[in-house]
Design a protein around this motif. Sequence first.
Motif, PDB file in Angstrom:
ATOM      1  N   ARG A 193       0.756  -1.122   0.157  1.00 47.41           N
ATOM      2  CA  ARG A 193       0.058   0.329   0.078  1.00 47.41           C
ATOM      3  C   ARG A 193       0.911   1.329   0.029  1.00 47.41           C
ATOM      4  O   ARG A 193       1.931   1.387   0.570  1.00 47.41           O
ATOM      5  CB  ARG A 193      -0.786  -0.173   1.116  1.00 47.41           C
ATOM      6  N   SER A 194       0.368   2.193  -0.649  1.00 39.52           N
ATOM      7  CA  SER A 194       1.116   3.652  -0.759  1.00 39.52           C
ATOM      8  C   SER A 194       0.831   4.515   0.627  1.00 39.52           C
ATOM      9  O   SER A 194      -0.183   3.970   1.191  1.00 39.52           O
ATOM     10  CB  SER A 194       0.807   4.231  -1.983  1.00 39.52           C
ATOM     11  N   GLY A 195       1.656   5.210   0.858  1.00 42.09           N
ATOM     12  CA  GLY A 195       1.336   6.356   2.074  1.00 42.09           C
ATOM     13  C   GLY A 195      -0.002   6.778   1.986  1.00 42.09           C
ATOM     14  O   GLY A 195      -0.917   7.009   2.831  1.00 42.09           O
ATOM     15  N   MET A 196      -0.345   7.261   0.610  1.00 41.49           N
ATOM     16  CA  MET A 196      -1.615   8.062   0.538  1.00 41.49           C
ATOM     17  C   MET A 196      -2.824   7.019   0.640  1.00 41.49           C
ATOM     18  O   MET A 196      -3.846   7.535   1.516  1.00 41.49           O
ATOM     19  CB  MET A 196      -1.711   8.606  -0.749  1.00 41.49           C
ATOM     20  N   SER A 197      -2.823   5.947   0.490  1.00 45.71           N
ATOM     21  CA  SER A 197      -3.694   4.931   0.618  1.00 45.71           C
ATOM     22  C   SER A 197      -4.021   4.587   2.047  1.00 45.71           C
ATOM     23  O   SER A 197      -5.262   4.708   2.929  1.00 45.71           O
ATOM     24  CB  SER A 197      -3.868   3.819  -0.136  1.00 45.71           C
ATOM     25  N   LEU A 198      -2.895   4.493   2.949  1.00 46.95           N
ATOM     26  CA  LEU A 198      -3.009   4.200   4.394  1.00 46.95           C
ATOM     27  C   LEU A 198      -3.422   5.574   5.177  1.00 46.95           C
ATOM     28  O   LEU A 198      -4.197   5.431   5.899  1.00 46.95           O
ATOM     29  CB  LEU A 198      -1.611   3.911   4.885  1.00 46.95           C
ATOM     30  N   LEU A 209      -5.710   8.021   3.866  1.00 47.60           N
ATOM     31  CA  LEU A 209      -6.913   8.173   3.589  1.00 47.60           C
ATOM     32  C   LEU A 209      -7.822   7.043   4.467  1.00 47.60           C
ATOM     33  O   LEU A 209      -8.836   7.236   4.969  1.00 47.60           O
ATOM     34  CB  LEU A 209      -7.153   7.875   2.181  1.00 47.60           C
ATOM     35  N   ARG A 210      -7.223   5.598   4.414  1.00 51.24           N
ATOM     36  CA  ARG A 210      -7.795   4.774   5.239  1.00 51.24           C
ATOM     37  C   ARG A 210      -8.094   5.300   6.698  1.00 51.24           C
ATOM     38  O   ARG A 210      -9.134   5.111   7.269  1.00 51.24           O
ATOM     39  CB  ARG A 210      -7.175   3.641   5.251  1.00 51.24           C
ATOM     40  N   LEU A 211      -6.799   5.708   7.459  1.00 51.31           N
ATOM     41  CA  LEU A 211      -6.924   6.007   8.703  1.00 51.31           C
ATOM     42  C   LEU A 211      -7.932   7.353   9.054  1.00 51.31           C
ATOM     43  O   LEU A 211      -8.473   7.331   9.939  1.00 51.31           O
ATOM     44  CB  LEU A 211      -5.576   6.464   9.189  1.00 51.31           C
ATOM     45  N   ALA A 212      -7.788   8.287   7.897  1.00 53.61           N
ATOM     46  CA  ALA A 212      -8.516   9.524   8.155  1.00 53.61           C
ATOM     47  C   ALA A 212     -10.167   9.047   8.035  1.00 53.61           C
ATOM     48  O   ALA A 212     -10.809   9.627   8.774  1.00 53.61           O
ATOM     49  CB  ALA A 212      -8.329  10.621   7.043  1.00 53.61           C
ATOM     50  N   SER A 213     -10.405   8.137   7.187  1.00 56.64           N
ATOM     51  CA  SER A 213     -11.692   7.772   6.900  1.00 56.64           C
ATOM     52  C   SER A 213     -12.471   7.030   8.229  1.00 56.64           C
ATOM     53  O   SER A 213     -13.461   7.155   8.485  1.00 56.64           O
ATOM     54  CB  SER A 213     -11.992   7.070   5.763  1.00 56.64           C
ATOM     55  N   GLU A 214     -11.587   6.228   8.687  1.00 53.10           N
ATOM     56  CA  GLU A 214     -11.971   5.529  10.159  1.00 53.10           C
ATOM     57  C   GLU A 214     -12.055   6.564  10.928  1.00 53.10           C
ATOM     58  O   GLU A 214     -13.011   6.376  11.876  1.00 53.10           O
ATOM     59  CB  GLU A 214     -11.128   4.368  10.334  1.00 53.10           C
ATOM     60  N   PHE A 215     -11.230   7.533  11.198  1.00 61.87           N
ATOM     61  CA  PHE A 215     -11.356   8.382  12.220  1.00 61.87           C
ATOM     62  C   PHE A 215     -12.676   9.176  12.173  1.00 61.87           C
ATOM     63  O   PHE A 215     -13.328   9.280  13.104  1.00 61.87           O
ATOM     64  CB  PHE A 215     -10.145   9.367  12.180  1.00 61.87           C
ATOM     65  N   ALA A 216     -12.983   9.792  10.779  1.00 58.58           N
ATOM     66  CA  ALA A 216     -14.047  10.539  10.711  1.00 58.58           C
ATOM     67  C   ALA A 216     -15.417   9.932  10.789  1.00 58.58           C
ATOM     68  O   ALA A 216     -16.277  10.429  11.487  1.00 58.58           O
ATOM     69  CB  ALA A 216     -13.962  11.142   9.301  1.00 58.58           C
ATOM     70  N   SER A 217     -15.493   8.469  10.228  1.00 57.40           N
ATOM     71  CA  SER A 217     -16.507   7.779  10.414  1.00 57.40           C
ATOM     72  C   SER A 217     -16.642   7.632  12.262  1.00 57.40           C
ATOM     73  O   SER A 217     -18.014   7.463  12.530  1.00 57.40           O
ATOM     74  CB  SER A 217     -16.372   6.503   9.767  1.00 57.40           C
ATOM     75  N   ALA A 218     -15.826   7.246  12.894  1.00 62.00           N
ATOM     76  CA  ALA A 218     -16.115   6.963  14.341  1.00 62.00           C
ATOM     77  C   ALA A 218     -16.773   8.255  14.952  1.00 62.00           C
ATOM     78  O   ALA A 218     -17.831   8.094  15.514  1.00 62.00           O
ATOM     79  CB  ALA A 218     -14.730   6.661  14.954  1.00 62.00           C
ATOM     80  N   ILE A 219     -16.205   9.245  14.652  1.00 64.21           N
ATOM     81  CA  ILE A 219     -16.770  10.522  15.081  1.00 64.21           C
ATOM     82  C   ILE A 219     -18.338  10.861  14.719  1.00 64.21           C
ATOM     83  O   ILE A 219     -19.100  11.103  15.558  1.00 64.21           O
ATOM     84  CB  ILE A 219     -15.887  11.782  14.978  1.00 64.21           C
ATOM     85  N   LEU A 220     -18.473  10.657  13.399  1.00 65.03           N
ATOM     86  CA  LEU A 220     -19.622  10.768  12.926  1.00 65.03           C
ATOM     87  C   LEU A 220     -20.733   9.516  13.581  1.00 65.03           C
ATOM     88  O   LEU A 220     -22.010  10.044  13.798  1.00 65.03           O
ATOM     89  CB  LEU A 220     -19.601  10.466  11.263  1.00 65.03           C
TER      90      LEU A 220
END
Length: 119
Positions: free
Chosen positions: A38-43, A45-56
């Motif tokens: 995996r590239s750094g960008m995909s990792l 984005l994965r971490l950011a989406s998991e964080f944002a979805s938990a807050i949402l």
Amino acid sequence: MADPRHPHGSDALDELAKRVATLHQERENAGPRVGTDRSGMSLGLRLASEFASAILVGGLLGYGVDVVLTTQPWGLLVGLALGFVTGTVNLIRASRQMTEANPVDPQASGLKDNLDEEA
């Protein structure tokens, strides 16, 4: 009679089939590749989406509690706080998994900073 779709004959097809089978066997013997390419960008984005979805999700659950119990803004605030904590725990867990999958070599030389160049 030779097959017109295969002008080189069946010997070439047999050789190609053997090569393909050999490559498939080598790939199976190599074992699973778990997230190492995996590239750094995909990792990120994965971490950011998991964080944002938990807050949402925490905020939506808190808002739902507010609507049911008529305790406006407290359920939303508590839900957002719990979502933030959950997102942070998920970030820590994911970063640990990535570190365990790709350990840092203690013998590797680190990056030099400006102070090292002056000396």
